[in-house]
Design a protein around this motif. Structure first.
Motif, PDB file in Angstrom:
ATOM      1  N   ALA A  54     -12.237   2.910  -1.721  1.00  0.00           N
ATOM      2  CA  ALA A  54     -11.675   3.596  -2.888  1.00  0.00           C
ATOM      3  C   ALA A  54     -10.361   2.929  -3.271  1.00  0.00           C
ATOM      4  CB  ALA A  54     -11.448   5.069  -2.586  1.00  0.00           C
ATOM      5  N   ILE A  55     -10.136   2.853  -4.572  1.00  0.00           N
ATOM      6  CA  ILE A  55      -8.891   2.308  -5.110  1.00  0.00           C
ATOM      7  C   ILE A  55      -8.397   3.270  -6.183  1.00  0.00           C
ATOM      8  CG2 ILE A  55      -7.824   0.399  -6.364  1.00  0.00           C
ATOM      9  CD1 ILE A  55     -10.087  -1.372  -5.276  1.00  0.00           C
ATOM     10  N   MET A  56      -7.105   3.581  -6.152  1.00  0.00           N
ATOM     11  CA  MET A  56      -6.511   4.430  -7.173  1.00  0.00           C
ATOM     12  C   MET A  56      -5.322   3.686  -7.785  1.00  0.00           C
ATOM     13  SD  MET A  56      -4.961   8.301  -7.039  1.00  0.00           S
ATOM     14  CE  MET A  56      -3.709   7.937  -5.832  1.00  0.00           C
ATOM     15  N   VAL A  57      -5.304   3.586  -9.113  1.00  0.00           N
ATOM     16  CA  VAL A  57      -4.216   2.945  -9.850  1.00  0.00           C
ATOM     17  C   VAL A  57      -3.584   4.000 -10.742  1.00  0.00           C
ATOM     18  CG1 VAL A  57      -3.596   1.096 -11.434  1.00  0.00           C
ATOM     19  CG2 VAL A  57      -5.504   0.787  -9.848  1.00  0.00           C
ATOM     20  N   TYR A  58      -2.260   4.049 -10.756  1.00  0.00           N
ATOM     21  CA  TYR A  58      -1.554   5.054 -11.543  1.00  0.00           C
ATOM     22  C   TYR A  58      -0.222   4.490 -12.029  1.00  0.00           C
ATOM     23  CZ  TYR A  58       0.629   5.744  -6.977  1.00  0.00           C
ATOM     24  OH  TYR A  58       1.274   5.543  -5.784  1.00  0.00           O
ATOM     25  N   PRO A  59       0.348   5.059 -13.091  1.00  0.00           N
ATOM     26  CA  PRO A  59       1.624   4.549 -13.614  1.00  0.00           C
ATOM     27  C   PRO A  59       2.772   4.850 -12.655  1.00  0.00           C
ATOM     28  CG  PRO A  59       0.898   6.460 -14.870  1.00  0.00           C
ATOM     29  CD  PRO A  59      -0.194   6.138 -13.902  1.00  0.00           C
ATOM     30  N   ALA A  60       3.751   3.935 -12.641  1.00  0.00           N
ATOM     31  CA  ALA A  60       4.927   4.103 -11.788  1.00  0.00           C
ATOM     32  C   ALA A  60       6.129   3.454 -12.463  1.00  0.00           C
ATOM     33  CB  ALA A  60       4.681   3.468 -10.415  1.00  0.00           C
ATOM     34  N   ALA A  61       7.297   3.887 -12.084  1.00  0.00           N
ATOM     35  CA  ALA A  61       8.544   3.340 -12.638  1.00  0.00           C
ATOM     36  C   ALA A  61       8.987   2.155 -11.783  1.00  0.00           C
ATOM     37  CB  ALA A  61       9.617   4.409 -12.676  1.00  0.00           C
ATOM     38  N   ASN A  62       8.330   1.017 -11.972  1.00  0.00           N
ATOM     39  CA  ASN A  62       8.694  -0.202 -11.256  1.00  0.00           C
ATOM     40  C   ASN A  62       8.469  -1.401 -12.172  1.00  0.00           C
ATOM     41  OD1 ASN A  62       5.911  -0.643 -11.210  1.00  0.00           O
ATOM     42  ND2 ASN A  62       5.699  -0.060  -9.077  1.00  0.00           N
ATOM     43  N   GLU A  63       8.655  -2.604 -11.659  1.00  0.00           N
ATOM     44  CA  GLU A  63       8.517  -3.818 -12.467  1.00  0.00           C
ATOM     45  C   GLU A  63       7.107  -3.972 -13.042  1.00  0.00           C
ATOM     46  OE1 GLU A  63      10.633  -6.378 -13.303  1.00  0.00           O
ATOM     47  OE2 GLU A  63      12.286  -5.183 -12.534  1.00  0.00           O
ATOM     48  N   LEU A  66       3.011   0.031 -12.625  1.00  0.00           N
ATOM     49  CA  LEU A  66       1.856   0.672 -12.003  1.00  0.00           C
ATOM     50  C   LEU A  66       1.998   0.592 -10.493  1.00  0.00           C
ATOM     51  CD1 LEU A  66      -0.339  -1.618 -10.740  1.00  0.00           C
ATOM     52  CD2 LEU A  66      -0.560  -2.075 -13.152  1.00  0.00           C
ATOM     53  N   ALA A  67       1.237   1.432  -9.833  1.00  0.00           N
ATOM     54  CA  ALA A  67       1.155   1.416  -8.381  1.00  0.00           C
ATOM     55  C   ALA A  67      -0.303   1.672  -8.031  1.00  0.00           C
ATOM     56  CB  ALA A  67       2.054   2.484  -7.764  1.00  0.00           C
ATOM     57  N   PHE A  68      -0.678   1.328  -6.827  1.00  0.00           N
ATOM     58  CA  PHE A  68      -2.059   1.575  -6.431  1.00  0.00           C
ATOM     59  C   PHE A  68      -2.141   1.906  -4.955  1.00  0.00           C
ATOM     60  CE2 PHE A  68      -1.304  -2.973  -6.441  1.00  0.00           C
ATOM     61  CZ  PHE A  68      -1.718  -3.372  -5.177  1.00  0.00           C
ATOM     62  N   GLU A  69      -3.182   2.623  -4.621  1.00  0.00           N
ATOM     63  CA  GLU A  69      -3.498   2.998  -3.251  1.00  0.00           C
ATOM     64  C   GLU A  69      -4.897   2.483  -2.961  1.00  0.00           C
ATOM     65  OE1 GLU A  69      -1.344   4.602  -1.295  1.00  0.00           O
ATOM     66  OE2 GLU A  69       0.097   4.952  -2.904  1.00  0.00           O
ATOM     67  N   VAL A  70      -5.134   2.071  -1.729  1.00  0.00           N
ATOM     68  CA  VAL A  70      -6.464   1.587  -1.356  1.00  0.00           C
ATOM     69  C   VAL A  70      -6.908   2.262  -0.065  1.00  0.00           C
ATOM     70  CG1 VAL A  70      -6.261  -0.642  -2.496  1.00  0.00           C
ATOM     71  CG2 VAL A  70      -5.469  -0.411  -0.181  1.00  0.00           C
ATOM     72  N   HIS A  71      -8.217   2.470   0.060  1.00  0.00           N
ATOM     73  CA  HIS A  71      -8.819   3.047   1.262  1.00  0.00           C
ATOM     74  C   HIS A  71      -9.945   2.131   1.695  1.00  0.00           C
ATOM     75  CE1 HIS A  71     -10.392   5.949   4.079  1.00  0.00           C
ATOM     76  NE2 HIS A  71     -11.572   5.852   3.500  1.00  0.00           N
ATOM     77  N   GLN A  72      -9.921   1.646   2.923  1.00  0.00           N
ATOM     78  CA  GLN A  72     -10.909   0.727   3.488  1.00  0.00           C
ATOM     79  C   GLN A  72     -11.014  -0.546   2.645  1.00  0.00           C
ATOM     80  OE1 GLN A  72     -12.387   1.205   6.346  1.00  0.00           O
ATOM     81  NE2 GLN A  72     -12.080   3.366   6.675  1.00  0.00           N
ATOM     82  N   PRO A  73      -9.904  -1.247   2.418  1.00  0.00           N
ATOM     83  CA  PRO A  73      -9.966  -2.396   1.516  1.00  0.00           C
ATOM     84  C   PRO A  73     -10.536  -3.642   2.182  1.00  0.00           C
ATOM     85  CG  PRO A  73      -7.764  -2.191   2.384  1.00  0.00           C
ATOM     86  CD  PRO A  73      -8.553  -1.002   2.920  1.00  0.00           C
ATOM     87  N   ASP A  74     -11.253  -4.448   1.399  1.00  0.00           N
ATOM     88  CA  ASP A  74     -11.635  -5.786   1.845  1.00  0.00           C
ATOM     89  C   ASP A  74     -10.459  -6.724   1.631  1.00  0.00           C
ATOM     90  OD1 ASP A  74     -14.171  -5.055   2.556  1.00  0.00           O
ATOM     91  OD2 ASP A  74     -15.072  -5.673   0.665  1.00  0.00           O
TER      92      ASP A  74
END
Length: 119
Positions: A54-63, A66-74
């Motif tokens: 699973a991958i989640m991408v969401y807006p964030a206050a950075n350069e 966006l920011a993202f989270e990953v679960h069981q990534p390749d």
């Protein structure tokens, strides 16, 4: 806008995510949710995904905005001078990254080119 992409996850998880998100393609969910709901949903995704990815991408206050989270990534997320990037594991070279294709000209093609430039 938050985007969640599921791969090889149980069907029940996809049904659960439709409470908060729209499924615009198989395993791709989009929607506007608050940060609190997003965090709770991600906890549910990790709990129910089991061996799926699973991958989640969401807006964030950075350069990157966006920011993202990953679960069981390749591919592993890494921090590079404050930017969050994805590092591809060794041995996964694609043809698109192998450089320009090698030119194996046929004998007829070489002869034609030689005649063309010989005058």
């Amino acid at each position: 806008m938050t985007v969640i992409v599921l791969s090889a996850c149980p069907v029940g998880l996809r049904g659960d995510l439709t409470r908060w998100f729209l499924e615009i393609a198989p395993g791709v969910f989009v929607g506007h949710v608050s940060a609190r709901v997003r965090e709770r949903v991600w906890i549910r995704v990790k709990a129910f995904a089991k061996s799926g990815r699973a991958i989640m991408v969401y807006p964030a206050a950075n350069e990157q905005h966006l920011a993202f989270e990953v679960h069981q990534p390749d591919w592993a997320p890494v921090d590079c001078d404050g930017l969050k990037l994805i590092m591809r594991p060794k041995g996964t070279e694609d043809a698109t990254f192998a450089g320009p294709p090698k030119k194996n000209w046929s004998k007829a093609s070489r002869f034609h080119k030689a005649r063309k430039f010989s005058g």
